[in-house]
Scaffold this active site. Structure first.
Site, PDB file in Angstrom:
ATOM      1  N   LYS A 151       0.940  -1.388   0.098  1.00 56.23           N
ATOM      2  CA  LYS A 151      -0.135   0.009   0.088  1.00 56.23           C
ATOM      3  C   LYS A 151       0.735   1.430  -0.033  1.00 56.23           C
ATOM      4  O   LYS A 151       0.604   2.144  -0.572  1.00 56.23           O
ATOM      5  CB  LYS A 151      -0.970  -0.308   1.142  1.00 56.23           C
ATOM      6  CG  LYS A 151      -1.932  -0.999   1.167  1.00 56.23           C
ATOM      7  CD  LYS A 151      -2.710  -1.441   2.556  1.00 56.23           C
ATOM      8  CE  LYS A 151      -3.828  -2.417   2.464  1.00 56.23           C
ATOM      9  NZ  LYS A 151      -4.294  -3.008   3.720  1.00 56.23           N
ATOM     10  N   GLN A 185      -4.785  -2.231   9.936  1.00 53.07           N
ATOM     11  CA  GLN A 185      -4.703  -3.496   9.286  1.00 53.07           C
ATOM     12  C   GLN A 185      -4.997  -4.714  10.188  1.00 53.07           C
ATOM     13  O   GLN A 185      -5.013  -4.785  11.146  1.00 53.07           O
ATOM     14  CB  GLN A 185      -2.955  -3.633   9.004  1.00 53.07           C
ATOM     15  CG  GLN A 185      -2.667  -4.886   8.356  1.00 53.07           C
ATOM     16  CD  GLN A 185      -2.936  -4.900   6.640  1.00 53.07           C
ATOM     17  OE1 GLN A 185      -3.072  -3.625   6.074  1.00 53.07           O
ATOM     18  NE2 GLN A 185      -3.736  -5.812   6.346  1.00 53.07           N
ATOM     19  N   ASP A 197     -11.189   2.164   4.771  1.00 57.59           N
ATOM     20  CA  ASP A 197     -11.349   0.804   4.572  1.00 57.59           C
ATOM     21  C   ASP A 197     -13.063   0.539   4.484  1.00 57.59           C
ATOM     22  O   ASP A 197     -13.253  -0.595   3.683  1.00 57.59           O
ATOM     23  CB  ASP A 197     -11.052  -0.041   5.551  1.00 57.59           C
ATOM     24  CG  ASP A 197      -9.489  -0.867   5.284  1.00 57.59           C
ATOM     25  OD1 ASP A 197      -8.968  -1.144   3.934  1.00 57.59           O
ATOM     26  OD2 ASP A 197      -8.963  -1.028   6.069  1.00 57.59           O
TER      27      ASP A 197
END
Length: 282
Positions: free
Chosen positions: A51, A95, A117
């Site tokens: 990322k 994460q 997200d």
């Protein structure tokens, strides 16, 4: 058979975003994404690096907040709340997986406007409402929809089978397809006859992480296949679809790697810029 090329499409998306980011980087406060990692899971470290690499290519400022897995859920929530109140931070990604009890408490602590997200219940609720409220949709489902739309594959009225019902991919993707008037079947590990369900599919999307789960005899002639599975071992990376044996039976198919993965990262960066634009307008 045509390949649904997520790598080339993601590059187009990122190229379009780069000009915006270059412009926004001239502002007093440029867009910034903070990725929170708890512990030192090797797979998580690898995903974060991917990322960061993609973000760097388009000039998006990123930071990784490394937290000890010895911290309590409450302590991690406290760190997330600090980011919520930091007006130089526009996107927050935690994460997964999280090595803590009640990981949903940490996701729920993220400011919905910074939840790039798309996992916060507020943003999930928007996805369930209608497609006009999907701007902060979860990144992998958003990427799959973008692939279907880019290749002008009809969704309305089609029977779509989604294999896998996770909160990250299967559930939100099924809802987003419903928002586009598809007829949806969602399968999971307890589905008694998976083959019977996959054979109904005009569009078959599999997201289980079970390598080569979907065989040639489980796929309808000229179906559209999107592989969201990811499995890595000493022999390399595999998806859910038995690609070599399935590819000549279908009209479109995505590959692993090079399909849903790059689209997920592109949509993460897109969500970060959407979040930034929303915050600076306020």
């Amino acid at each position: 058979m045509k390949i649904l090329d997520g790598r080339s499409l993601s590059k187009q998306i990122l190229d379009d975003l780069k000009s915006k980011i270059d412009s926004y980087n001239q502002n007093t406060i440029p867009p910034k994404l903070v990725m929170v990692m708890v512990g030192d899971n090797p797979a998580s470290i690898s995903y974060i690096k991917q990322k960061q690499k993609s973000a760097a290519k388009v000039g998006l400022l990123t930071e990784v907040l490394n937290l000890s897995q010895d911290l309590s859920t409450a302590q991690i929530v406290n760190e997330v709340e600090k980011l919520n109140y930091d007006n130089t931070v526009h996107g927050i990604l935690v994460q997964l997986p999280l090595p803590v009890e009640n990981p949903e408490k940490i996701i729920d602590a993220i400011d919905p406007d910074k939840d790039v997200d798309g996992f916060h219940p507020f943003n999930v609720g928007h996805v369930f409402t209608n497609k006009d409220l999907e701007e902060m949709a979860p990144c992998t489902p958003k990427g799959v929809i973008k692939m279907l739309e880019h290749y002008q594959i009809p969704i309305k009225g089609k029977h779509v089978t989604v294999v896998g019902h996770s909160n990250i991919v299967g559930k939100p993707l099924a809802v987003m397809l419903l928002n586009r008037d598809a007829t949806i079947t969602v399968c999971n590990v307890y589905t008694s006859d998976l083959k019977a369900e996959t054979l109904k599919a005009d569009i078959l999307i599999s997201a289980t992480g079970v390598p080569n789960l979907i065989k040639k005899d489980m796929v309808k002639d000229q179906a559209v296949i999107i592989d969201v599975g990811f499995y890595k071992d000493e022999n390399g990376i595999k998806g859910d679809i038995d690609f070599e044996n399935v590819k000549d039976k279908v009209s479109y198919i995505s590959k692993v790697p090079g399909g849903a993965g790059p689209m997920t990262v592109a949509c993460l960066i897109e969500n970060t810029i959407i979040a930034y634009e929303k915050q600076i307008s306020n």
